[in-house]
Design a protein around this motif. Structure first.
Motif, PDB file in Angstrom:
ATOM      1  N   ARG A  20      39.776 -27.170 -60.973  1.00 27.13           N
ATOM      2  CA  ARG A  20      38.586 -27.150 -61.059  1.00 27.13           C
ATOM      3  C   ARG A  20      37.929 -26.069 -60.436  1.00 27.13           C
ATOM      4  NH1 ARG A  20      37.102 -33.338 -61.822  1.00 27.13           N
ATOM      5  NH2 ARG A  20      38.901 -34.136 -62.897  1.00 27.13           N
ATOM      6  N   PRO A  21      36.691 -25.972 -60.626  1.00 27.09           N
ATOM      7  CA  PRO A  21      35.929 -24.859 -60.069  1.00 27.09           C
ATOM      8  C   PRO A  21      35.879 -25.248 -58.404  1.00 27.09           C
ATOM      9  CG  PRO A  21      34.572 -25.813 -61.675  1.00 27.09           C
ATOM     10  CD  PRO A  21      35.705 -26.575 -61.735  1.00 27.09           C
ATOM     11  N   ASN A  22      36.246 -24.262 -57.719  1.00 30.47           N
ATOM     12  CA  ASN A  22      36.083 -24.279 -56.015  1.00 30.47           C
ATOM     13  C   ASN A  22      37.482 -24.673 -55.734  1.00 30.47           C
ATOM     14  OD1 ASN A  22      33.934 -22.933 -54.912  1.00 30.47           O
ATOM     15  ND2 ASN A  22      32.624 -24.797 -55.184  1.00 30.47           N
ATOM     16  N   ALA A  23      38.438 -25.117 -56.524  1.00 28.84           N
ATOM     17  CA  ALA A  23      39.715 -25.579 -55.989  1.00 28.84           C
ATOM     18  C   ALA A  23      40.324 -24.385 -55.289  1.00 28.84           C
ATOM     19  CB  ALA A  23      40.680 -25.906 -57.135  1.00 28.84           C
ATOM     20  N   LYS A  41      43.932 -26.087 -49.618  1.00 26.95           N
ATOM     21  CA  LYS A  41      42.977 -26.504 -48.631  1.00 26.95           C
ATOM     22  C   LYS A  41      43.502 -27.504 -47.579  1.00 26.95           C
ATOM     23  CE  LYS A  41      39.124 -25.466 -51.451  1.00 26.95           C
ATOM     24  NZ  LYS A  41      37.608 -25.604 -51.621  1.00 26.95           N
ATOM     25  N   LYS A  79      41.128 -21.080 -56.833  1.00 26.44           N
ATOM     26  CA  LYS A  79      41.987 -20.225 -57.694  1.00 26.44           C
ATOM     27  C   LYS A  79      41.928 -18.898 -57.259  1.00 26.44           C
ATOM     28  CE  LYS A  79      39.785 -22.028 -61.318  1.00 26.44           C
ATOM     29  NZ  LYS A  79      38.792 -22.887 -60.486  1.00 26.44           N
ATOM     30  N   SER A  80      40.725 -18.203 -57.179  1.00 28.34           N
ATOM     31  CA  SER A  80      40.565 -16.824 -56.806  1.00 28.34           C
ATOM     32  C   SER A  80      41.182 -16.512 -55.461  1.00 28.34           C
ATOM     33  CB  SER A  80      39.218 -16.423 -56.866  1.00 28.34           C
ATOM     34  OG  SER A  80      38.517 -16.949 -58.094  1.00 28.34           O
ATOM     35  N   THR A  81      41.176 -17.602 -54.565  1.00 21.61           N
ATOM     36  CA  THR A  81      41.433 -17.197 -53.399  1.00 21.61           C
ATOM     37  C   THR A  81      43.115 -17.276 -53.264  1.00 21.61           C
ATOM     38  OG1 THR A  81      39.658 -18.658 -52.596  1.00 21.61           O
ATOM     39  CG2 THR A  81      41.446 -18.182 -51.030  1.00 21.61           C
ATOM     40  N   SER A 117      33.655 -16.733 -54.741  1.00 23.65           N
ATOM     41  CA  SER A 117      32.445 -16.966 -54.571  1.00 23.65           C
ATOM     42  C   SER A 117      32.427 -18.576 -54.306  1.00 23.65           C
ATOM     43  CB  SER A 117      31.671 -16.840 -55.699  1.00 23.65           C
ATOM     44  OG  SER A 117      31.735 -17.879 -56.788  1.00 23.65           O
ATOM     45  N   HIS A 118      31.067 -18.868 -53.717  1.00 25.31           N
ATOM     46  CA  HIS A 118      30.881 -20.400 -53.486  1.00 25.31           C
ATOM     47  C   HIS A 118      30.439 -21.137 -54.697  1.00 25.31           C
ATOM     48  CE1 HIS A 118      31.933 -20.109 -49.226  1.00 25.31           C
ATOM     49  NE2 HIS A 118      31.341 -19.014 -49.242  1.00 25.31           N
ATOM     50  N   SER A 123      47.641 -23.655 -47.956  1.00 21.81           N
ATOM     51  CA  SER A 123      46.220 -23.112 -47.835  1.00 21.81           C
ATOM     52  C   SER A 123      45.865 -21.607 -48.112  1.00 21.81           C
ATOM     53  CB  SER A 123      45.841 -23.260 -46.151  1.00 21.81           C
ATOM     54  OG  SER A 123      44.717 -22.665 -46.116  1.00 21.81           O
ATOM     55  N   ALA A 124      45.505 -21.526 -49.299  1.00 22.84           N
ATOM     56  CA  ALA A 124      45.316 -20.327 -49.755  1.00 22.84           C
ATOM     57  C   ALA A 124      44.755 -19.309 -48.837  1.00 22.84           C
ATOM     58  CB  ALA A 124      44.597 -20.180 -51.204  1.00 22.84           C
ATOM     59  N   THR A 145      34.073 -17.836 -61.879  1.00 19.91           N
ATOM     60  CA  THR A 145      35.125 -16.840 -62.453  1.00 19.91           C
ATOM     61  C   THR A 145      35.118 -17.320 -63.954  1.00 19.91           C
ATOM     62  OG1 THR A 145      36.549 -17.273 -60.314  1.00 19.91           O
ATOM     63  CG2 THR A 145      37.585 -16.052 -62.230  1.00 19.91           C
ATOM     64  N   ASP A 203      44.637 -26.777 -44.725  1.00 22.02           N
ATOM     65  CA  ASP A 203      44.027 -26.439 -43.438  1.00 22.02           C
ATOM     66  C   ASP A 203      42.755 -27.228 -42.829  1.00 22.02           C
ATOM     67  OD1 ASP A 203      42.938 -24.587 -45.373  1.00 22.02           O
ATOM     68  OD2 ASP A 203      41.520 -24.279 -43.977  1.00 22.02           O
TER      69      ASP A 203
END
Ligand code: GDP
Length: 454
Positions: free
Chosen positions: A227-230, A336, A232-234, A248-249, A358-359, A254, A338
């Motif tokens: 899902r968005p904000n999970a 996440k 993925k990019s990190t 991004s937040h 934790s990415a 993406t 952390d």
């Protein structure tokens, strides 16, 4: 293309400017043609495997100072006379020399023609010739190792031995056909059965090795979805150890896909970051979601990532159900960590094959890489195993297996002539791999994919 009477010439190094360029001549007249443009010692009187400094000239017009390497037939790559001229790497000089050699009787080589000649002259079998192309294209340690093993004849010699044994049976069965009225059995059916079982087992292993062989040669398509904000990019950045994708937040940023290559222990994983998979509200996002689903179907591995703080077991189950595709393995990643207390960590939604990371804080990224690697490489690689990497070989092996199964099934009740036919088919397909059986079309198809000069 299978004509080897004439002498061919091509640039063997990449085109463009370099310190040196190597022009290769191969064929019966290679040395005499080189001598026609040569100023220096008489090349036709020199020994094989020697180097000579000299000049190339078109009549009185000097073109370059070069080094010529001589290989006299059959001690060369093509088993023909070969001269390799190392000249200064100017595109102009290279072109002038090649034109001059053509004027003096050579012909411009076609793609793969040097290696084709090596095959036609018995220097390499077909799977070894293909390994030359793979070696040139190899882009990781693992792909280079597999190509090298194939070049050294690893599995083609194994196939050749099996094929030879099968040929013996085929001829005995043919003999039975000649004595058809007399109802004799020259070919011992038990021995034949044993041999076929052995061959089928070896072929079965080779067929199975393709998945890994292909992963090594071509890399593993790996999709990162969630899902968005999970995160993925990190995660992509953490895996690649660099700031690549835009983090991004704003949910759903993406939107398109990003592809990066992650090399783990010599295997290339092509990572594709995708748009989030939540129910899309606007159309651009919908396109992104659809693309994500397509990307997943085309990949071998899915890294499904969820926000461990925000996601319920039900949401997780729903997502996984939607994302499951036949033939795609899923690694579930709770991200996440952390942000969570020990107690929360213990109460995480859980599914098979899950890893908690934790990415952002780089926690358990190495453990994740290890899992990614082992999703492609099930057992430890020893470096000596025989792996097939070529789809042409896979298809030929599958057809061999089918023909052999027909032989086994028919052994009890079909007549020798049908048995002979199926054995012949198996021999045909086995032979196609090593080149014991070839057609011009097959050769054309294989060698036209090579570059000129190879
Ligand atoms: P994407 O939409 O799935 O690509 O998510 P992003 O990678 O853009 O991350 C969304 C937000 O979550 C960003 O603010 C990240 O900094 C944050 N984030 C990602 N991974 C972690 C993590 O492991 N821990 C914490 N605390 N925040 C994270």
């Amino acid at each position: 293309m299978t004509n080897t009477e004439d002498t061919i010439v091509a640039l063997a190094t990449p085109s463009g400017t370099g310190a040196i360029g190597v022009i290769r001549l191969s064929g019966p007249e290679a040395i005499t043609i080189a001598q026609k443009v040569w100023k220096g010692k008489d090349l036709t009187k020199q020994a094989s495997h020697t180097l000579h400094l000299g000049r190339i000239a078109d009549g009185d017009v000097l073109i370059d100072e070069v080094v010529a390497s001589l290989f006299i037939a059959p001690k060369s790559y093509t088993r023909e006379n070969v001269v390799e001229i190392s000249c200064h790497g100017s595109a102009y000089i290279i072109e002038s020399i090649i034109k001059l050699l053509i004027k003096k009787g050579a012909r411009a080589a076609q793609a793969g023609e040097f290696t084709l000649r090596a095959f036609l002259n018995g220097q390499l079998d077909l799977s070894q010739a293909e390994a030359v192309a793979d070696l040139i294209a190899s882009n990781s340690k693992a792909s280079q190792q597999v190509a090298l093993q194939q070049l050294r004849g690893g599995f083609s010699s194994q196939l050749k031995t099996l094929r030879d044994q099968l040929v013996q049976f085929a001829s005995l069965i043919e003999l039975e056909l000649d004595f058809a009225e007399e109802d004799v059995e020259f070919a011992n059916r038990d021995q034949l059965k044993q041999l076929i079982l052995t061959i089928t087992r070896i072929i079965g292993n080779l067929i199975q090795s393709f998945e890994l062989g292909n992963a090594i040669k071509n890399g593993v398509n790996t999709v990162i979805a969630g899902r968005p904000n999970a995160g993925k990019s990190t995660l992509l950045n953490a895996l690649l150890n660099e700031e690549r994708a835009i983090v991004s937040h704003i949910p759903g940023t993406t939107r398109d896909t990003i592809e990066e290559v992650l090399n783990i222990n010599g295997i290339n994983f092509r990572l594709i970051d995708t748009a989030g998979i939540r129910e899309a509200t606007d159309t651009i996002e919908q396109i992104g979601v659809q693309r994500t689903m397509e990307k997943i179907s085309q990949s071998a591995l899915l890294l499904y990532l969820f926000d461990a703080e925000q996601t319920t077991q039900e949401e997780l189950n729903n997502d996984l159900q939607r994302l499951q595709k036949p033939g795609v393995s899923i690694l579930v990643i709770a991200n996440k960590a952390d942000l969570l207390s020990e107690q929360q960590l213990n109460a995480l939604p859980s599914v098979d094959n899950m890893i908690v990371i934790s990415a952002k804080e780089n926690q358990h990224i190495d453990g994740l890489k290890n899992k990614i690697y082992h999703s492609a490489v099930k057992d430890q690689l020893s470096g000596n195993e025989t792996l097939i990497t070529n789809i042409r070989h896979l298809e030929a092996l599958q057809k061999t297996e089918e023909a052999l199964t027909r032989v086994l099934n028919g052994m009890q009740d079909v007549t020798s002539d049908f048995l002979a036919m199926d054995i012949k088919q198996a021999l045909h397909y086995l032979g196609e791999i090593t080149g014991a059986v070839t057609t011009d079309d097959l050769l054309e198809n294989i060698f036209s994919k090579f570059c000129i000069g190879k």
